[in-house]
Design a protein around this motif. Sequence first.
Motif, PDB file in Angstrom:
ATOM      1  N   GLY A  24     -56.504  -1.392  18.943  1.00  0.00           N
ATOM      2  CA  GLY A  24     -56.705  -0.754  20.236  1.00  0.00           C
ATOM      3  C   GLY A  24     -57.334   0.614  20.049  1.00  0.00           C
ATOM      4  N   VAL A  25     -57.431   1.371  21.141  1.00  0.00           N
ATOM      5  CA  VAL A  25     -58.026   2.708  21.075  1.00  0.00           C
ATOM      6  C   VAL A  25     -57.234   3.677  21.951  1.00  0.00           C
ATOM      7  CG1 VAL A  25     -60.384   1.950  20.599  1.00  0.00           C
ATOM      8  CG2 VAL A  25     -59.624   2.197  22.966  1.00  0.00           C
ATOM      9  N   ASN A  26     -57.305   4.949  21.596  1.00  0.00           N
ATOM     10  CA  ASN A  26     -56.802   6.026  22.444  1.00  0.00           C
ATOM     11  C   ASN A  26     -57.927   6.496  23.361  1.00  0.00           C
ATOM     12  OD1 ASN A  26     -53.954   7.257  21.428  1.00  0.00           O
ATOM     13  ND2 ASN A  26     -55.069   6.348  19.708  1.00  0.00           N
ATOM     14  N   LEU A  44     -64.852  -0.802  27.209  1.00  0.00           N
ATOM     15  CA  LEU A  44     -63.755  -1.484  26.518  1.00  0.00           C
ATOM     16  C   LEU A  44     -63.945  -2.996  26.560  1.00  0.00           C
ATOM     17  CD1 LEU A  44     -60.749   0.612  27.908  1.00  0.00           C
ATOM     18  CD2 LEU A  44     -61.669   0.710  25.590  1.00  0.00           C
ATOM     19  N   LYS A  45     -64.266  -3.502  27.728  1.00  0.00           N
ATOM     20  CA  LYS A  45     -64.433  -4.948  27.896  1.00  0.00           C
ATOM     21  C   LYS A  45     -65.619  -5.472  27.100  1.00  0.00           C
ATOM     22  CE  LYS A  45     -64.011  -6.288  32.258  1.00  0.00           C
ATOM     23  NZ  LYS A  45     -64.124  -6.179  33.740  1.00  0.00           N
ATOM     24  N   ASP A  46     -66.729  -4.749  27.125  1.00  0.00           N
ATOM     25  CA  ASP A  46     -67.921  -5.184  26.382  1.00  0.00           C
ATOM     26  C   ASP A  46     -67.661  -5.246  24.885  1.00  0.00           C
ATOM     27  OD1 ASP A  46     -69.368  -5.465  28.693  1.00  0.00           O
ATOM     28  OD2 ASP A  46     -70.452  -3.565  28.495  1.00  0.00           O
ATOM     29  N   ASN A  47     -66.743  -4.383  24.418  1.00  0.00           N
ATOM     30  CA  ASN A  47     -66.405  -4.358  22.995  1.00  0.00           C
ATOM     31  C   ASN A  47     -65.150  -5.162  22.679  1.00  0.00           C
ATOM     32  OD1 ASN A  47     -68.316  -2.433  21.406  1.00  0.00           O
ATOM     33  ND2 ASN A  47     -67.960  -1.385  23.361  1.00  0.00           N
ATOM     34  N   LYS A  48     -64.672  -5.921  23.682  1.00  0.00           N
ATOM     35  CA  LYS A  48     -63.501  -6.802  23.520  1.00  0.00           C
ATOM     36  C   LYS A  48     -62.285  -6.051  22.988  1.00  0.00           C
ATOM     37  CE  LYS A  48     -66.254 -11.017  22.983  1.00  0.00           C
ATOM     38  NZ  LYS A  48     -66.056 -11.365  24.408  1.00  0.00           N
ATOM     39  N   ILE A  49     -62.133  -4.795  23.411  1.00  0.00           N
ATOM     40  CA  ILE A  49     -60.954  -3.995  23.068  1.00  0.00           C
ATOM     41  C   ILE A  49     -59.876  -4.311  24.094  1.00  0.00           C
ATOM     42  CG2 ILE A  49     -60.024  -1.664  22.822  1.00  0.00           C
ATOM     43  CD1 ILE A  49     -62.894  -0.801  22.005  1.00  0.00           C
ATOM     44  N   ARG A  50     -58.772  -4.885  23.642  1.00  0.00           N
ATOM     45  CA  ARG A  50     -57.757  -5.424  24.552  1.00  0.00           C
ATOM     46  C   ARG A  50     -56.526  -4.544  24.701  1.00  0.00           C
ATOM     47  NH1 ARG A  50     -60.966  -8.300  27.430  1.00  0.00           N
ATOM     48  NH2 ARG A  50     -61.952 -10.065  26.362  1.00  0.00           N
ATOM     49  N   LEU A  65     -58.543   0.143  35.393  1.00  0.00           N
ATOM     50  CA  LEU A  65     -58.032  -0.868  34.474  1.00  0.00           C
ATOM     51  C   LEU A  65     -57.444  -2.077  35.188  1.00  0.00           C
ATOM     52  CD1 LEU A  65     -56.440   1.556  31.887  1.00  0.00           C
ATOM     53  CD2 LEU A  65     -58.114  -0.212  31.312  1.00  0.00           C
ATOM     54  N   MET A  66     -57.241  -1.988  36.489  1.00  0.00           N
ATOM     55  CA  MET A  66     -56.647  -3.090  37.242  1.00  0.00           C
ATOM     56  C   MET A  66     -57.535  -4.334  37.161  1.00  0.00           C
ATOM     57  SD  MET A  66     -55.079  -1.056  40.567  1.00  0.00           S
ATOM     58  CE  MET A  66     -54.184  -2.476  41.215  1.00  0.00           C
ATOM     59  N   GLY A  67     -56.914  -5.452  36.816  1.00  0.00           N
ATOM     60  CA  GLY A  67     -57.633  -6.714  36.739  1.00  0.00           C
ATOM     61  C   GLY A  67     -58.482  -6.888  35.494  1.00  0.00           C
ATOM     62  N   SER A  68     -58.426  -5.915  34.563  1.00  0.00           N
ATOM     63  CA  SER A  68     -59.277  -5.974  33.369  1.00  0.00           C
ATOM     64  C   SER A  68     -58.696  -6.872  32.280  1.00  0.00           C
ATOM     65  CB  SER A  68     -59.474  -4.563  32.798  1.00  0.00           C
ATOM     66  OG  SER A  68     -58.239  -4.052  32.306  1.00  0.00           O
ATOM     67  N   GLY A  69     -57.389  -7.107  32.332  1.00  0.00           N
ATOM     68  CA  GLY A  69     -56.732  -7.870  31.281  1.00  0.00           C
ATOM     69  C   GLY A  69     -56.426  -7.042  30.048  1.00  0.00           C
ATOM     70  N   ILE A  70     -56.706  -5.744  30.089  1.00  0.00           N
ATOM     71  CA  ILE A  70     -56.455  -4.851  28.956  1.00  0.00           C
ATOM     72  C   ILE A  70     -55.016  -4.354  29.014  1.00  0.00           C
ATOM     73  CG2 ILE A  70     -57.100  -2.656  27.884  1.00  0.00           C
ATOM     74  CD1 ILE A  70     -59.927  -3.094  29.080  1.00  0.00           C
ATOM     75  N   GLU A  71     -54.299  -4.472  27.901  1.00  0.00           N
ATOM     76  CA  GLU A  71     -52.927  -3.976  27.837  1.00  0.00           C
ATOM     77  C   GLU A  71     -52.939  -2.451  27.720  1.00  0.00           C
ATOM     78  OE1 GLU A  71     -50.661  -5.924  24.835  1.00  0.00           O
ATOM     79  OE2 GLU A  71     -51.197  -7.937  25.526  1.00  0.00           O
ATOM     80  N   TYR A 338     -71.829   5.124  15.023  1.00  0.00           N
ATOM     81  CA  TYR A 338     -72.151   4.445  13.771  1.00  0.00           C
ATOM     82  C   TYR A 338     -71.760   2.974  13.913  1.00  0.00           C
ATOM     83  CZ  TYR A 338     -67.211   5.791  13.305  1.00  0.00           C
ATOM     84  OH  TYR A 338     -65.883   6.015  13.544  1.00  0.00           O
ATOM     85  N   PRO A 339     -72.314   2.095  13.069  1.00  0.00           N
ATOM     86  CA  PRO A 339     -71.949   0.675  13.148  1.00  0.00           C
ATOM     87  C   PRO A 339     -70.485   0.485  12.752  1.00  0.00           C
ATOM     88  CG  PRO A 339     -73.956   1.009  11.849  1.00  0.00           C
ATOM     89  CD  PRO A 339     -73.338   2.350  12.046  1.00  0.00           C
ATOM     90  N   LEU A 340     -69.734  -0.226  13.567  1.00  0.00           N
ATOM     91  CA  LEU A 340     -68.322  -0.475  13.284  1.00  0.00           C
ATOM     92  C   LEU A 340     -67.953  -1.857  13.804  1.00  0.00           C
ATOM     93  CD1 LEU A 340     -65.733   0.897  12.127  1.00  0.00           C
ATOM     94  CD2 LEU A 340     -65.168   1.513  14.497  1.00  0.00           C
ATOM     95  N   ASN A 341     -67.330  -2.648  12.941  1.00  0.00           N
ATOM     96  CA  ASN A 341     -66.873  -3.980  13.309  1.00  0.00           C
ATOM     97  C   ASN A 341     -65.368  -3.921  13.524  1.00  0.00           C
ATOM     98  OD1 ASN A 341     -65.946  -6.675  13.259  1.00  0.00           O
ATOM     99  ND2 ASN A 341     -67.734  -7.334  12.107  1.00  0.00           N
ATOM    100  N   LEU A 342     -64.921  -4.213  14.725  1.00  0.00           N
ATOM    101  CA  LEU A 342     -63.503  -4.140  15.058  1.00  0.00           C
ATOM    102  C   LEU A 342     -62.750  -5.410  14.678  1.00  0.00           C
ATOM    103  CD1 LEU A 342     -63.749  -2.426  18.569  1.00  0.00           C
ATOM    104  CD2 LEU A 342     -63.241  -1.365  16.363  1.00  0.00           C
ATOM    105  N   GLY A 343     -63.379  -6.247  13.844  1.00  0.00           N
ATOM    106  CA  GLY A 343     -62.724  -7.467  13.412  1.00  0.00           C
ATOM    107  C   GLY A 343     -63.017  -8.643  14.309  1.00  0.00           C
ATOM    108  N   LEU A 344     -64.134  -8.568  15.017  1.00  0.00           N
ATOM    109  CA  LEU A 344     -64.497  -9.613  15.969  1.00  0.00           C
ATOM    110  C   LEU A 344     -65.737 -10.349  15.475  1.00  0.00           C
ATOM    111  CD1 LEU A 344     -64.021  -7.360  19.120  1.00  0.00           C
ATOM    112  CD2 LEU A 344     -62.441  -9.118  18.339  1.00  0.00           C
TER     113      LEU A 344
END
Length: 478
Positions: A24-26, A44-50, A65-71, A338-344
């Motif tokens: 996740g992210v702060n 957040l959604k485009d980067n699949k950060i949940r 954030l309402m309806g986004s499905g993000i915890e 910078y390029p970063l892969n969040l494991g997706l």
Amino acid sequence: MSFCVIVLVLCLSVAVAVTESAIGVNWGTVSFHRLKPSTVVDLLKDNKIRKVKLFDADPDALTALMGSGIEVMVGIPNEMLSPLSSSTAASDLWVRQNVSTYLLKAGADIRYIAVGNEPFLTSYSGQFQSYVVPALQNLQQSLAKSNLAGYVKLVVPCNADAYESSLPSQGAFRPELTQIMTQLVEFLNSNGSPFVVNIYPFLSLYGSSDFPQDYAFFEGTSHSVTDGPNVYNNAFDGNFDTLVAALNKIGYGQMPIVIGEVGWPTDGAISANLNAARTFNQGLINHVLSNKGTPLRPGAPPLDIYLFSLLDEGAKSVLPGNFERHWGIFSFDGQAKYPLNLGLGNRLLKNAKNVEYLPSRWCVANPSLDMSDVTNHVKLACGVADCTTLNYGGSCNGIGVKGNISYAFNSYYQLHMQNEKSCDFDGLGMVTFLNPSVGECRFLVGVTDTNSSGCEPGLGSYKKWLIIGLLILWFFIM
């Protein structure tokens, strides 16, 4: 302990071992140039950060954030702990206004409430210490009244300075915290909450010239720490296991752990740069998602990790260091640094879309004028705007005297939403349509946010009024 509770505890212990960590992210908002909350949620959604952690319960952010499905993890500032610890009416009000209101069908998926932020920090000298557990107890009652106690969990983000040791296996909470930490962990355990800790290898490196640089990363080190049969090759694992040992000493060695903050800044110090930040964050993500765990918790990595942070925050205090304003994996305007892969899979970070910028123009020092009397103007500009990249170790440190002046002028100009008068500086400034950025030194253009007056950082004025309201309520009840 009943048979059912024993079974539940055993199930939780197994869950710690097999649950895959989530990244996740702060999302901090102490910025002069705030993106619209809806733009951030789309990012957040485009980067699949949940999973996202907030430092308050900003209604604009929660609405977006309402309806986004993000915890969501919402936060309660330390200043609010005192009234919340003394008044169930205050805790009822806080839960009603900041949790129940948003936990509707297709609402904001609030899973955690962070009660305070590093309230046991050594530098606070115990200022908030006595309020933490009573505030937790009142808030738990308030959640129960709202039928939310089984869904929303209370946590207390702790700084890693809450525990100490020369070797991980000897980890223990600071002596003056042992009693309150035992009470806190008992509460967390009884309510199914994890222990949340903030770990910063960067700060260890920044704070000590003797700290081995390669030990801060995950690519191998010539400075391994041997602790009995265990060998530590990175500071993160060593710090994490020090906490595990400290928890074990008070009888909760299997307590689930969440990393509330971890990251690496990109500017403002010698060791803060784009390459180091990418190397650390990618190494951390790969390490955690490998599920290898640590020597004291093999195969059981942290439950979740919240990177610090999503965006740069140019209005933060620089008391700890100039790097404080440069922790984002994205710049203030949602552009990946910078390029970063969040494991997706093979996905790298995607930039924010539809960002509304001010016009492409900058304020610079007039090249045809004498700048010998500019000192006070630069002090004024940098006293208000963010000039931290100009300092030693910063990305703009080497752009020369006139470059420094232009950077200061432009920072002030953009902060004031490109108001014509803000580029005057007694005639020394001029507006240009040619981008003066040099190499990695970026001269920013502001964004047209929805809550900035052009001079004030977006610090959430609602929060100040909520604190005042709770204090008033507390005063009449006491």
